[in-house]
Design a protein around this motif. Structure first.
Motif, mmCIF file in Angstrom:
data_model
loop_
_atom_site.group_PDB
_atom_site.id
_atom_site.type_symbol
_atom_site.label_atom_id
_atom_site.label_comp_id
_atom_site.label_asym_id
_atom_site.label_seq_id
_atom_site.Cartn_x
_atom_site.Cartn_y
_atom_site.Cartn_z
ATOM 1 N N VAL A 170 0.815 -1.219 0.000
ATOM 2 C CA VAL A 170 0.000 0.000 0.000
ATOM 3 C C VAL A 170 0.847 1.267 0.000
ATOM 4 O O VAL A 170 0.314 2.366 0.063
ATOM 5 N N ILE A 171 2.162 1.104 -0.070
ATOM 6 C CA ILE A 171 3.042 2.272 -0.078
ATOM 7 C C ILE A 171 4.209 1.999 -1.014
ATOM 8 O O ILE A 171 4.697 0.877 -1.108
ATOM 9 N N ASN A 172 4.624 3.018 -1.770
ATOM 10 C CA ASN A 172 5.742 2.858 -2.696
ATOM 11 C C ASN A 172 7.040 2.555 -1.948
ATOM 12 O O ASN A 172 7.198 2.900 -0.785
ATOM 13 N N ASN A 173 7.956 1.917 -2.662
ATOM 14 C CA ASN A 173 9.302 1.599 -2.172
ATOM 15 C C ASN A 173 9.340 0.460 -1.159
ATOM 16 O O ASN A 173 10.414 0.064 -0.725
ATOM 17 N N ALA A 174 8.179 -0.058 -0.764
ATOM 18 C CA ALA A 174 8.170 -1.109 0.250
ATOM 19 C C ALA A 174 8.049 -2.504 -0.347
ATOM 20 O O ALA A 174 7.974 -3.487 0.385
ATOM 21 N N CYS A 175 8.056 -2.628 -1.684
ATOM 22 C CA CYS A 175 7.720 -3.915 -2.299
ATOM 23 C C CYS A 175 8.730 -5.004 -1.960
ATOM 24 O O CYS A 175 8.362 -6.183 -1.866
ATOM 25 N N ALA A 176 10.001 -4.654 -1.743
ATOM 26 C CA ALA A 176 10.999 -5.671 -1.408
ATOM 27 C C ALA A 176 10.667 -6.333 -0.075
ATOM 28 O O ALA A 176 10.629 -7.565 0.038
ATOM 29 N N SER A 177 10.425 -5.517 0.940
ATOM 30 C CA SER A 177 10.105 -6.068 2.264
ATOM 31 C C SER A 177 8.753 -6.769 2.271
ATOM 32 O O SER A 177 8.584 -7.793 2.939
ATOM 33 N N ILE A 178 7.771 -6.245 1.511
ATOM 34 C CA ILE A 178 6.464 -6.887 1.452
ATOM 35 C C ILE A 178 6.586 -8.274 0.829
ATOM 36 O O ILE A 178 6.023 -9.258 1.333
ATOM 37 N N ALA A 179 7.319 -8.391 -0.287
ATOM 38 C CA ALA A 179 7.510 -9.688 -0.939
ATOM 39 C C ALA A 179 8.238 -10.652 -0.017
ATOM 40 O O ALA A 179 7.891 -11.838 0.074
ATOM 41 N N LEU A 180 9.249 -10.141 0.686
ATOM 42 C CA LEU A 180 10.032 -10.991 1.585
ATOM 43 C C LEU A 180 9.177 -11.496 2.748
ATOM 44 O O LEU A 180 9.250 -12.672 3.134
ATOM 45 N N ILE A 181 8.343 -10.622 3.295
ATOM 46 C CA ILE A 181 7.492 -11.021 4.425
ATOM 47 C C ILE A 181 6.356 -11.925 3.956
ATOM 48 O O ILE A 181 6.009 -12.901 4.630
ATOM 49 N N ASN A 182 5.782 -11.628 2.776
ATOM 50 C CA ASN A 182 4.760 -12.525 2.231
ATOM 51 C C ASN A 182 5.317 -13.938 2.064
ATOM 52 O O ASN A 182 4.619 -14.921 2.301
ATOM 53 N N ALA A 183 6.574 -14.029 1.667
ATOM 54 C CA ALA A 183 7.199 -15.340 1.506
ATOM 55 C C ALA A 183 7.475 -15.984 2.860
ATOM 56 O O ALA A 183 7.099 -17.130 3.113
ATOM 57 N N THR A 184 8.108 -15.232 3.757
ATOM 58 C CA THR A 184 8.561 -15.789 5.027
ATOM 59 C C THR A 184 7.400 -16.244 5.908
ATOM 60 O O THR A 184 7.484 -17.295 6.565
ATOM 61 N N LEU A 185 6.319 -15.484 5.935
ATOM 62 C CA LEU A 185 5.199 -15.836 6.809
ATOM 63 C C LEU A 185 4.360 -16.996 6.273
ATOM 64 O O LEU A 185 3.393 -17.405 6.911
ATOM 65 N N ASN A 186 4.754 -17.522 5.114
ATOM 66 C CA ASN A 186 4.091 -18.718 4.599
ATOM 67 C C ASN A 186 4.977 -19.958 4.705
ATOM 68 O O ASN A 186 4.590 -21.026 4.217
ATOM 69 N N ILE A 187 6.135 -19.816 5.319
ATOM 70 C CA ILE A 187 6.999 -20.981 5.518
ATOM 71 C C ILE A 187 6.428 -21.824 6.652
ATOM 72 O O ILE A 187 6.169 -21.312 7.736
ATOM 73 N N ARG A 188 6.242 -23.072 6.391
ATOM 74 C CA ARG A 188 5.733 -24.004 7.400
ATOM 75 C C ARG A 188 6.812 -25.036 7.691
ATOM 76 O O ARG A 188 6.806 -26.142 7.157
#
Length: 320
Positions: free
Chosen positions: A83-101
């Motif tokens: 929802v904010i510019n320049n944050a896509c790297a951290s958003i992608a990284l967190i979207n990935a990490t929080l789905n690790i089981r």
């Protein structure tokens, strides 16, 4: 999408991404760069939890023509909008990490709290939760190259300037999903042939198709792997008896990873250092000694020419 006030651009660098996860308290994973999509390279990173893909963004694709379809995973999952510019790297990284089981991966207090707080929230609200996290913003910005001229207010992006975007690919259940914070839901690429254990082979095909949609010769892509290889090698080494033939190979791989982590630590330290004071002092002293006279004259002439060229095109430009 909101403006980028307070968030800096992040490099697509495995050392930066590993540092972000480490400072957020995540344990059991590192991020490594992939130089190709060869299956042997992917297998060597086992366990490989997710792929983070950087590409040139050319606008929203038509859902009817894109590879895959918008679909909510049937299994519990985490997905946040950007929802904010320049944050896509951290958003992608967190979207990935929080789905690790995996029991071998510890999220740490910060991300565990964010995950628990986000339970039941829609993707946009999750995105605002991440963007309003002072800890995440602080860690994200700490890996930006030092810029004394960075302004907090929003600067409109030049339409001629290329924009780049990060997304994540990973298995959720037995399907391959693409987590793109700019899309309303995750994108499903369908059932993984042979099940989730074979997800990297299927992801490779999806990525190859995506890259093939760009003009021939386009090289502005980068692929990062979120992997638990280091911990897996440590466990494997601990289980091997002294003198076992495999020990040398495992020790060699571990040594390479440890050396790379040390190099990244040094690079991240240098990345955070502000060299402007040193550069200013060197230039000031050189000017006092008369060593920059010709360079200054040349720079002035180039600026005059730039101003003349702009005015000839009807574009305003201050000589300052």
């Amino acid at each position: 999408m909101s403006d980028s006030a307070g968030w800096s651009l992040t490099e697509s660098d495995p050392g930066v991404f590993t540092g972000i996860l480490s400072e957020l308290g995540v344990r059991g994973v590192e991020v490594e760069e992939l130089w190709g999509l060869d299956q042997d390279l992917l297998n060597d990173l086992s366990p490989l939890y997710a792929l983070v893909f950087l590409f040139k963004w050319v606008g929203h694709a038509d859902p009817n023509t894109m590879d895959g379809k918008l679909e909510e995973p049937a299994q519990p999952h985490y997905f946040a909008h950007q929802v904010i510019n320049n944050a896509c790297a951290s958003i992608a990284l967190i979207n990935a990490t929080l789905n690790i089981r995996s029991p071998d991966v510890e999220l740490g207090e910060e991300l565990s709290n964010l995950q628990a707080f986000s339970e039941g929230l829609d993707p946009e609200t999750r995105g605002w939760t991440l963007s309003n996290s002072e800890k995440l913003r602080e860690v994200h910005n700490s890996f930006a190259r030092s810029d004394p001229f960075h302004l907090e207010e929003h600067r409109p992006q030049d339409e001629k300037e290329d924009a780049y975007h990060f997304i994540a690919y990973l298995p959720i259940g037995d399907k391959l999903f693409e987590l793109d914070g700019l899309k309303e839901t995750p994108v499903s690429h369908g059932d993984i042939p042979g099940g989730a254990a074979n997800w990297t082979s299927f992801a490779r095909q999806v990525l190859e198709r995506r890259i093939a949609t760009y003009p021939a010769g386009e090289v502005m892509f980068n692929l990062l792997a979120v992997t638990g290889r280091r911990q897996a090698l440590q466990k494997r080494l601990a289980g091997l008896p002294e003198g076992a033939p495999e020990r040398f190979e495992v020790e060699e791989k571990l040594q390479g990873i440890e050396e790379r982590l040390k190099d990244w630590e040094v690079e991240n330290t240098l990345r955070r250092h502000n060299y402007i004071g040193l550069v200013h002092a060197l230039l000031h002293e050189s000017a006092k000694q008369g060593k920059l006279t010709s360079q200054m004259a040349e720079a002035k002439e180039k600026m005059k020419q730039r101003v003349a060229d702009k005015r000839a095109k009807g574009e305003a430009m201050d000589e300052d």
